[in-house]
Motif scaffolding. Structure first.
Motif, PDB file in Angstrom:
ATOM      1  N   MET A  63       0.810  -0.599   0.091  1.00 43.53           N
ATOM      2  CA  MET A  63       0.067   0.116   0.256  1.00 43.53           C
ATOM      3  C   MET A  63       0.902   1.136   0.066  1.00 43.53           C
ATOM      4  N   HIS A  64       0.277   2.304  -0.593  1.00 40.31           N
ATOM      5  CA  HIS A  64       0.874   3.430  -0.671  1.00 40.31           C
ATOM      6  C   HIS A  64       0.062   4.037   0.113  1.00 40.31           C
ATOM      7  N   PRO A  65       0.091   6.117   0.743  1.00 40.37           N
ATOM      8  CA  PRO A  65      -1.140   7.554   0.629  1.00 40.37           C
ATOM      9  C   PRO A  65      -0.777   7.812  -0.391  1.00 40.37           C
ATOM     10  N   ALA A  66       0.257   7.924  -1.869  1.00 38.87           N
ATOM     11  CA  ALA A  66      -0.074   8.639  -2.875  1.00 38.87           C
ATOM     12  C   ALA A  66       0.132  10.321  -2.590  1.00 38.87           C
ATOM     13  N   PRO A  67       0.750  11.203  -3.190  1.00 40.06           N
ATOM     14  CA  PRO A  67       1.129  11.053  -4.027  1.00 40.06           C
ATOM     15  C   PRO A  67       2.782  10.021  -4.253  1.00 40.06           C
ATOM     16  N   ILE A  68       3.003   9.107  -5.731  1.00 36.79           N
ATOM     17  CA  ILE A  68       4.331   8.599  -5.353  1.00 36.79           C
ATOM     18  C   ILE A  68       5.731   8.653  -6.284  1.00 36.79           C
ATOM     19  N   ASN A  69       6.338   8.599  -5.393  1.00 31.61           N
ATOM     20  CA  ASN A  69       7.317   9.479  -6.327  1.00 31.61           C
ATOM     21  C   ASN A  69       8.023   7.911  -6.383  1.00 31.61           C
ATOM     22  N   ARG A  70       7.845   7.684  -8.330  1.00 35.56           N
ATOM     23  CA  ARG A  70       8.265   6.524  -8.270  1.00 35.56           C
ATOM     24  C   ARG A  70       9.378   5.587  -8.609  1.00 35.56           C
ATOM     25  N   GLY A  71      10.182   4.944  -8.337  1.00 36.33           N
ATOM     26  CA  GLY A  71      11.701   4.641  -8.544  1.00 36.33           C
ATOM     27  C   GLY A  71      12.483   5.672  -6.851  1.00 36.33           C
ATOM     28  N   VAL A  72      11.955   5.844  -6.208  1.00 33.16           N
ATOM     29  CA  VAL A  72      12.460   6.313  -5.009  1.00 33.16           C
ATOM     30  C   VAL A  72      11.494   5.314  -3.860  1.00 33.16           C
ATOM     31  N   GLU A  73      10.615   5.395  -3.485  1.00 33.72           N
ATOM     32  CA  GLU A  73       9.791   4.949  -2.453  1.00 33.72           C
ATOM     33  C   GLU A  73       9.125   3.299  -3.060  1.00 33.72           C
ATOM     34  N   ILE A  74       9.268   3.261  -4.347  1.00 34.82           N
ATOM     35  CA  ILE A  74       8.954   2.483  -4.806  1.00 34.82           C
ATOM     36  C   ILE A  74       9.427   2.135  -6.018  1.00 34.82           C
ATOM     37  N   ASP A  75       9.698   0.929  -6.854  1.00 31.15           N
ATOM     38  CA  ASP A  75      10.123   0.742  -8.306  1.00 31.15           C
ATOM     39  C   ASP A  75       8.506   1.383  -9.080  1.00 31.15           C
ATOM     40  N   ASP A  76       9.204   1.345 -10.503  1.00 27.16           N
ATOM     41  CA  ASP A  76       7.908   2.465 -10.999  1.00 27.16           C
ATOM     42  C   ASP A  76       7.374   0.751 -11.330  1.00 27.16           C
ATOM     43  N   GLU A  77       7.451  -0.410 -12.001  1.00 29.70           N
ATOM     44  CA  GLU A  77       6.724  -1.682 -12.085  1.00 29.70           C
ATOM     45  C   GLU A  77       6.032  -2.533 -11.133  1.00 29.70           C
ATOM     46  N   LEU A  78       6.662  -2.082  -9.437  1.00 28.61           N
ATOM     47  CA  LEU A  78       5.919  -2.237  -8.288  1.00 28.61           C
ATOM     48  C   LEU A  78       4.627  -1.460  -8.596  1.00 28.61           C
ATOM     49  N   VAL A  79       4.295  -0.519  -8.635  1.00 28.91           N
ATOM     50  CA  VAL A  79       2.797   0.382  -9.084  1.00 28.91           C
ATOM     51  C   VAL A  79       1.764  -0.394  -8.452  1.00 28.91           C
ATOM     52  N   GLU A  80       1.650  -1.049  -9.635  1.00 31.89           N
ATOM     53  CA  GLU A  80       0.216  -1.852 -10.719  1.00 31.89           C
ATOM     54  C   GLU A  80       0.822  -3.170  -9.986  1.00 31.89           C
ATOM     55  N   HIS A  81       1.625  -3.676  -9.605  1.00 25.17           N
ATOM     56  CA  HIS A  81       1.912  -4.733  -9.714  1.00 25.17           C
ATOM     57  C   HIS A  81       0.416  -5.663  -8.742  1.00 25.17           C
ATOM     58  N   PRO A  82       0.355  -6.425  -9.102  1.00 20.40           N
ATOM     59  CA  PRO A  82      -0.173  -7.836  -8.360  1.00 20.40           C
ATOM     60  C   PRO A  82      -0.746  -7.797  -7.145  1.00 20.40           C
ATOM     61  N   GLN A  83      -0.216  -7.380  -6.871  1.00 18.93           N
ATOM     62  CA  GLN A  83      -0.138  -7.685  -4.864  1.00 18.93           C
ATOM     63  C   GLN A  83       0.071  -6.155  -4.833  1.00 18.93           C
ATOM     64  N   SER A  84       0.466  -5.211  -5.277  1.00 16.14           N
ATOM     65  CA  SER A  84      -0.144  -3.538  -5.196  1.00 16.14           C
ATOM     66  C   SER A  84      -2.075  -3.156  -5.570  1.00 16.14           C
ATOM     67  N   ARG A  85      -2.129  -2.216  -3.911  1.00 11.80           N
ATOM     68  CA  ARG A  85      -3.306  -1.953  -3.789  1.00 11.80           C
ATOM     69  C   ARG A  85      -3.436  -0.439  -4.018  1.00 11.80           C
ATOM     70  N   ILE A  86      -2.569  -0.105  -4.633  1.00 13.12           N
ATOM     71  CA  ILE A  86      -2.302   1.537  -4.778  1.00 13.12           C
ATOM     72  C   ILE A  86      -3.848   2.429  -5.495  1.00 13.12           C
TER      73      ILE A  86
END
Length: 300
Positions: A256-279
């Motif tokens: 999980m992540h409250p957003a906004p997301i810093n892609r490539g900092v706290e979470i890698d870009d390809e994980l934002v919409e990973h099957p286990q992501s609920r962002i």
């Protein structure tokens, strides 16, 4: 409206809200999510002002969608284009809108403690949309709602919150609420971003990855200049959810992540919409949760 009614209809934080009160909001959110019609005008003629003295995109739009789906009349206020820029105080601004006849105010503030003072003086329900590093109750409510839908119950869940705990209102509201439901909350943070006053153990990142819920917090890049975070690259190396670290997350767990997301900092870009992501699920859940909170504040 009596002082007791005002307190019951306002939502200033989750620290002093009971498990039963929180559950009633989550139950009502479920009702709203299940409604086939998008617009259900249950509070027609009610005026709700979104008063944002601090920048926001997701939270403000989420509240506005929720209000319009309930049939409310919506006023959007931005400090950047208001008399606050001319020196008008936050109190004067809120008091002015109250005098014009609004029925409730959704408010986001940067200064700590101002919301509590306002609530003592203003005679309409106030909903906290984030105040300083104190609380962000509706974010935590939508987080709980997301976890509850995923796991059925919050009791016994292990939730690890990773990142800048010191400045995080999201971490505080989640901690206060989750503990009421018997969840095990743990923190993981750089040593200089820990919050010693909060009652939760700190664990290593490897240990945090072995949780039912791995909640990554936004890296507040604006704090880099103060030297609290060496660099975005350094943070990612030590506290970012990388593809390699994601392999250690349990198959049943969610990210999980409250957003906004810093892609490539706290979470890698390809994980934002990973099957286990609920962002993005969290963002979706924010609307029925905020519908429940707004309805609670203005419906007679």
């Amino acid at each position: 409206m009596t002082a007791t009614e005002l307190k019951q209809r306002s939502l200033l934080g989750l620290k002093d809200l009971s498990e039963e009160e929180i559950m009633s909001i989550l139950d009502r959110a479920r009702y709203w999510e299940e409604q086939p019609e998008k617009v259900q005008p249950v509070i027609p003629g009610k005026f709700v002002a979104n008063m944002f003295f601090e920048n926001s995109t997701r939270t403000r739009f989420s509240f506005e969608v929720a209000e319009k789906r309930l049939g409310a009349e919506v006023l959007n206020f931005s400090a950047a284009v208001s008399s606050v820029q001319k020196g008008e105080s936050i109190y004067d601004t809120v008091r002015t809108l109250e005098s014009m006849g609004i029925d409730a105010g959704v408010i986001r503030l940067k200064p700590i403690g101002v919301l509590a003072e306002l609530a003592e003086k203003i005679r309409i329900p106030l909903i906290n949309a984030g105040d300083g590093n104190n609380e962000h109750p509706t974010q935590a409510l939508l987080d709980l709602y997301t976890m509850q839908k995923q796991f059925g119950s919050l009791r016994g869940l292990t939730v690890s919150i990773v990142g800048d705990i010191l400045h995080s209102r999201v971490a505080r509201s989640n901690l206060y609420a989750l503990k009421k439901f018997g969840a095990n909350v743990r923190f993981c943070a750089p040593p200089n971003l820990e919050a010693a006053e909060l009652d939760a153990p700190y664990v290593s990142f490897d240990e945090a990855l072995r949780s039912d819920v791995v909640m990554m917090l936004r890296v507040q890049l604006e704090r880099h200049e103060g030297g609290m975070i060496r660099s975005a690259e350094d943070y990612r190396e030590h506290y970012g959810l990388t593809v390699e670290r994601m392999a250690k997350v349990q198959p049943h767990a969610i990210v999980m992540h409250p957003a906004p997301i810093n892609r490539g900092v706290e979470i890698d870009d390809e994980l934002v919409e990973h099957p286990q992501s609920r962002i993005f699920t969290q963002m979706s859940n924010g609307v029925p949760v905020r519908m429940a909170v707004i309805e609670r504040s203005v419906k007679g």
